[in-house]
Design a protein around this motif. Structure first.
Motif, mmCIF file in Angstrom:
data_model
loop_
_atom_site.group_PDB
_atom_site.id
_atom_site.type_symbol
_atom_site.label_atom_id
_atom_site.label_comp_id
_atom_site.label_asym_id
_atom_site.label_seq_id
_atom_site.Cartn_x
_atom_site.Cartn_y
_atom_site.Cartn_z
ATOM 1 N N ILE A 15 0.843 -1.206 0.000
ATOM 2 C CA ILE A 15 0.000 0.000 0.000
ATOM 3 C C ILE A 15 0.876 1.253 0.000
ATOM 4 O O ILE A 15 0.623 2.199 -0.756
ATOM 5 C CB ILE A 15 -0.941 -0.007 1.240
ATOM 6 C CG1 ILE A 15 -1.959 -1.156 1.155
ATOM 7 C CG2 ILE A 15 -1.629 1.335 1.459
ATOM 8 C CD1 ILE A 15 -3.082 -0.958 0.173
ATOM 9 N N TYR A 19 0.879 4.087 -3.037
ATOM 10 C CA TYR A 19 0.484 5.486 -2.857
ATOM 11 C C TYR A 19 1.640 6.470 -3.000
ATOM 12 O O TYR A 19 1.408 7.683 -2.978
ATOM 13 C CB TYR A 19 -0.269 5.672 -1.532
ATOM 14 C CG TYR A 19 -1.703 5.219 -1.683
ATOM 15 C CD1 TYR A 19 -2.573 5.891 -2.537
ATOM 16 C CD2 TYR A 19 -2.178 4.108 -1.020
ATOM 17 C CE1 TYR A 19 -3.876 5.467 -2.715
ATOM 18 C CE2 TYR A 19 -3.489 3.670 -1.188
ATOM 19 C CZ TYR A 19 -4.325 4.364 -2.041
ATOM 20 O OH TYR A 19 -5.621 3.949 -2.228
ATOM 21 N N TYR A 26 -4.042 11.758 -6.602
ATOM 22 C CA TYR A 26 -5.243 11.269 -5.908
ATOM 23 C C TYR A 26 -6.423 12.260 -5.970
ATOM 24 O O TYR A 26 -7.498 11.939 -6.466
ATOM 25 C CB TYR A 26 -4.896 10.937 -4.444
ATOM 26 C CG TYR A 26 -5.983 10.144 -3.762
ATOM 27 C CD1 TYR A 26 -5.990 8.758 -3.833
ATOM 28 C CD2 TYR A 26 -7.009 10.778 -3.081
ATOM 29 C CE1 TYR A 26 -6.997 8.027 -3.226
ATOM 30 C CE2 TYR A 26 -8.013 10.057 -2.479
ATOM 31 C CZ TYR A 26 -8.000 8.681 -2.548
ATOM 32 O OH TYR A 26 -9.012 7.963 -1.956
ATOM 33 N N ARG A 37 -19.038 9.577 -0.857
ATOM 34 C CA ARG A 37 -18.281 9.987 0.326
ATOM 35 C C ARG A 37 -18.981 11.102 1.106
ATOM 36 O O ARG A 37 -18.904 11.144 2.326
ATOM 37 C CB ARG A 37 -16.848 10.383 -0.061
ATOM 38 C CG ARG A 37 -16.025 9.182 -0.504
ATOM 39 C CD ARG A 37 -14.589 9.528 -0.813
ATOM 40 N NE ARG A 37 -14.461 10.371 -1.983
ATOM 41 C CZ ARG A 37 -13.323 10.924 -2.388
ATOM 42 N NH1 ARG A 37 -12.217 10.735 -1.705
ATOM 43 N NH2 ARG A 37 -13.277 11.644 -3.489
ATOM 44 N N GLU A 55 -11.366 8.304 11.302
ATOM 45 C CA GLU A 55 -11.377 7.727 9.952
ATOM 46 C C GLU A 55 -10.114 6.888 9.772
ATOM 47 O O GLU A 55 -8.992 7.395 9.857
ATOM 48 C CB GLU A 55 -11.448 8.781 8.843
ATOM 49 C CG GLU A 55 -11.513 8.049 7.488
ATOM 50 C CD GLU A 55 -11.543 8.913 6.247
ATOM 51 O OE1 GLU A 55 -11.438 10.142 6.334
ATOM 52 O OE2 GLU A 55 -11.668 8.311 5.144
ATOM 53 N N GLY A 57 -7.670 4.978 7.411
ATOM 54 C CA GLY A 57 -7.303 5.080 5.984
ATOM 55 C C GLY A 57 -7.820 6.401 5.440
ATOM 56 O O GLY A 57 -8.507 6.440 4.419
ATOM 57 N N GLY A 59 -6.327 8.790 4.016
ATOM 58 C CA GLY A 59 -5.730 9.224 2.751
ATOM 59 C C GLY A 59 -5.351 10.696 2.773
ATOM 60 O O GLY A 59 -4.740 11.192 3.724
ATOM 61 N N ASN A 63 -12.275 13.345 3.323
ATOM 62 C CA ASN A 63 -13.395 13.209 4.270
ATOM 63 C C ASN A 63 -13.166 14.010 5.546
ATOM 64 O O ASN A 63 -14.125 14.504 6.138
ATOM 65 C CB ASN A 63 -13.605 11.740 4.662
ATOM 66 C CG ASN A 63 -14.086 10.909 3.504
ATOM 67 O OD1 ASN A 63 -14.962 11.326 2.751
ATOM 68 N ND2 ASN A 63 -13.504 9.738 3.334
ATOM 69 N N ASP A 80 -3.633 6.817 8.955
ATOM 70 C CA ASP A 80 -3.254 6.211 7.671
ATOM 71 C C ASP A 80 -1.844 5.637 7.771
ATOM 72 O O ASP A 80 -1.013 6.128 8.535
ATOM 73 C CB ASP A 80 -3.321 7.241 6.533
ATOM 74 C CG ASP A 80 -3.547 6.580 5.185
ATOM 75 O OD1 ASP A 80 -4.675 6.656 4.654
ATOM 76 O OD2 ASP A 80 -2.601 5.948 4.661
ATOM 77 N N VAL A 81 -1.610 4.620 6.956
ATOM 78 C CA VAL A 81 -0.306 3.951 6.955
ATOM 79 C C VAL A 81 0.666 4.617 5.968
ATOM 80 O O VAL A 81 1.869 4.390 6.043
ATOM 81 C CB VAL A 81 -0.510 2.443 6.626
ATOM 82 C CG1 VAL A 81 -0.902 2.244 5.165
ATOM 83 C CG2 VAL A 81 0.705 1.611 6.960
ATOM 84 N N PRO A 105 -0.440 1.879 10.738
ATOM 85 C CA PRO A 105 -1.406 0.910 10.233
ATOM 86 C C PRO A 105 -2.464 0.685 11.313
ATOM 87 O O PRO A 105 -2.146 0.780 12.506
ATOM 88 C CB PRO A 105 -0.574 -0.360 10.010
ATOM 89 C CG PRO A 105 0.629 -0.202 10.874
ATOM 90 C CD PRO A 105 0.851 1.264 11.076
ATOM 91 N N TYR A 106 -3.688 0.433 10.917
ATOM 92 C CA TYR A 106 -4.741 0.213 11.910
ATOM 93 C C TYR A 106 -4.593 -1.183 12.504
ATOM 94 O O TYR A 106 -4.255 -2.127 11.810
ATOM 95 C CB TYR A 106 -6.117 0.344 11.244
ATOM 96 C CG TYR A 106 -7.269 0.248 12.230
ATOM 97 C CD1 TYR A 106 -7.242 0.969 13.417
ATOM 98 C CD2 TYR A 106 -8.370 -0.554 11.973
ATOM 99 C CE1 TYR A 106 -8.293 0.893 14.316
ATOM 100 C CE2 TYR A 106 -9.426 -0.629 12.865
ATOM 101 C CZ TYR A 106 -9.377 0.098 14.036
ATOM 102 O OH TYR A 106 -10.405 0.024 14.931
ATOM 103 N N SER A 123 -13.695 4.654 4.483
ATOM 104 C CA SER A 123 -14.141 5.140 3.180
ATOM 105 C C SER A 123 -13.176 4.637 2.109
ATOM 106 O O SER A 123 -12.005 5.041 2.085
ATOM 107 C CB SER A 123 -14.181 6.676 3.229
ATOM 108 O OG SER A 123 -14.252 7.227 1.946
ATOM 109 N N TYR A 124 -13.637 3.738 1.278
ATOM 110 C CA TYR A 124 -12.828 3.152 0.203
ATOM 111 C C TYR A 124 -11.489 2.640 0.740
ATOM 112 O O TYR A 124 -10.445 2.858 0.144
ATOM 113 C CB TYR A 124 -12.639 4.166 -0.935
ATOM 114 C CG TYR A 124 -13.928 4.339 -1.712
ATOM 115 C CD1 TYR A 124 -14.303 3.382 -2.647
ATOM 116 C CD2 TYR A 124 -14.786 5.406 -1.461
ATOM 117 C CE1 TYR A 124 -15.500 3.509 -3.338
ATOM 118 C CE2 TYR A 124 -15.986 5.530 -2.153
ATOM 119 C CZ TYR A 124 -16.339 4.577 -3.085
ATOM 120 O OH TYR A 124 -17.521 4.685 -3.764
ATOM 121 N N MET A 136 -10.047 -5.973 10.626
ATOM 122 C CA MET A 136 -10.247 -4.519 10.832
ATOM 123 C C MET A 136 -11.656 -4.220 11.310
ATOM 124 O O MET A 136 -11.858 -3.338 12.147
ATOM 125 C CB MET A 136 -9.994 -3.760 9.539
ATOM 126 C CG MET A 136 -8.586 -3.941 9.073
ATOM 127 S SD MET A 136 -7.830 -2.444 8.554
ATOM 128 C CE MET A 136 -6.168 -3.015 8.333
#
Ligand SMILES: C[S@@+](CC[C@H](N)C(=O)[O-])C[C@H]1O[C@@H](n2cnc3c(N)ncnc32)[C@H](O)[C@@H]1O
Length: 210
Positions: A15, A19, A26, A37, A55, A57, A59, A63, A80-81, A105-106, A123-124, A136
């Motif tokens: 991942i 990214y 993005y 969203r 939230e 992830g 990104g 959001n 986010d990771v 990471p979660y 979200s996605y 998760m």
């Protein structure tokens, strides 16, 4: 090393690599296909005014910005990771006093430092974590405050194999596999499937109560 831990590390690395480039394009590309969203934020507002929203992830913070506008009194945490994604989110977050970012990471509740969110948003994100999506969802159940909500917007399915394969090349699994897991863990408040581009694919919104 434990097989699951080894797989998670590989998955996170995949991942992060993906990214490195995708973070650059993005925000200018995703508006055209990550539908629903804003809708999921409206759905959250219909059931509660959360004190704390997490939230997973988050990104580039699309959001987070909208959550902050909708819930100006709430604490909004984005995790986010990917450092590349978060560095773009940071620029947005700096303009809002109620947004915090966590690079991780979660999975490890200790990172949340005893915070029990009223809402956890995916979200996605869940269609990209394979096969960890199930873990998760269970972790979100544990981390939420009693009576809290999980809110999900994500790809659902497509009748076109070429499209599912195309999305697979972008690490997205689209097989309607998330809703049964969500429904088995949470009390369903709403669960809707929506069509995109004349039904080329479907996306879904899910709101579940702990
Ligand atoms: C498709 S993007 C969605 C971003 C944002 N939620 C949105 O709707 O625009 C998926 C995000 O999930 C993040 N992600 C993937 N696996 C993760 C993990 N294990 N823990 C935290 N974030 C993760 C990725 O780095 C990426 O930023």
């Amino acid at each position: 090393m434990d097989m699951n831990v080894e797989n998670s590390i590989k998955q996170n690395q995949l991942i992060q690599n993906y990214y490195q480039f995708q973070s650059i394009i993005y925000d200018v590309t995703r508006w055209s296909f990550l539908f629903g969203r804003k809708l999921i934020i409206d759905k959250i507002a219909e059931v509660c005014t959360p004190k704390t929203i997490l939230e997973i992830g988050c990104g580039t913070g699309y959001n987070l910005k909208n959550l902050s506008k909708k819930f100006p009194e709430s604490k909004i945490i984005g995790m986010d990771v990917s450092r590349d994604m978060l560095s773009i989110a940071e620029k947005k977050a700096n303009k809002y006093s109620n947004i915090e970012l966590i690079e991780s990471p979660y999975g490890d509740s200790t990172i949340l430092n005893n915070i029990q969110p009223d809402v956890i948003l995916f979200s996605y994100m869940l269609t990209m974590v394979n096969p960890e999506f199930s873990f998760m969802i269970s972790q979100a159940y544990k981390d939420l405050k009693p009576g809290g909500y999980v809110a999900v917007v994500d790809f659902y399915n497509s009748k076109h194999e070429w499209f599912r394969n195309h999305m697979g090349n972008h690490h997205v699994r689209m097989e309607g596999h998330l809703t049964p897991v969500l429904e088995s863990k949470f009390e369903t408040v709403q669960n809707e499937i929506h069509r995109a581009y004349f039904n080329t694919w479907q996306y879904f919104t899910f709101l579940g109560k702990k």
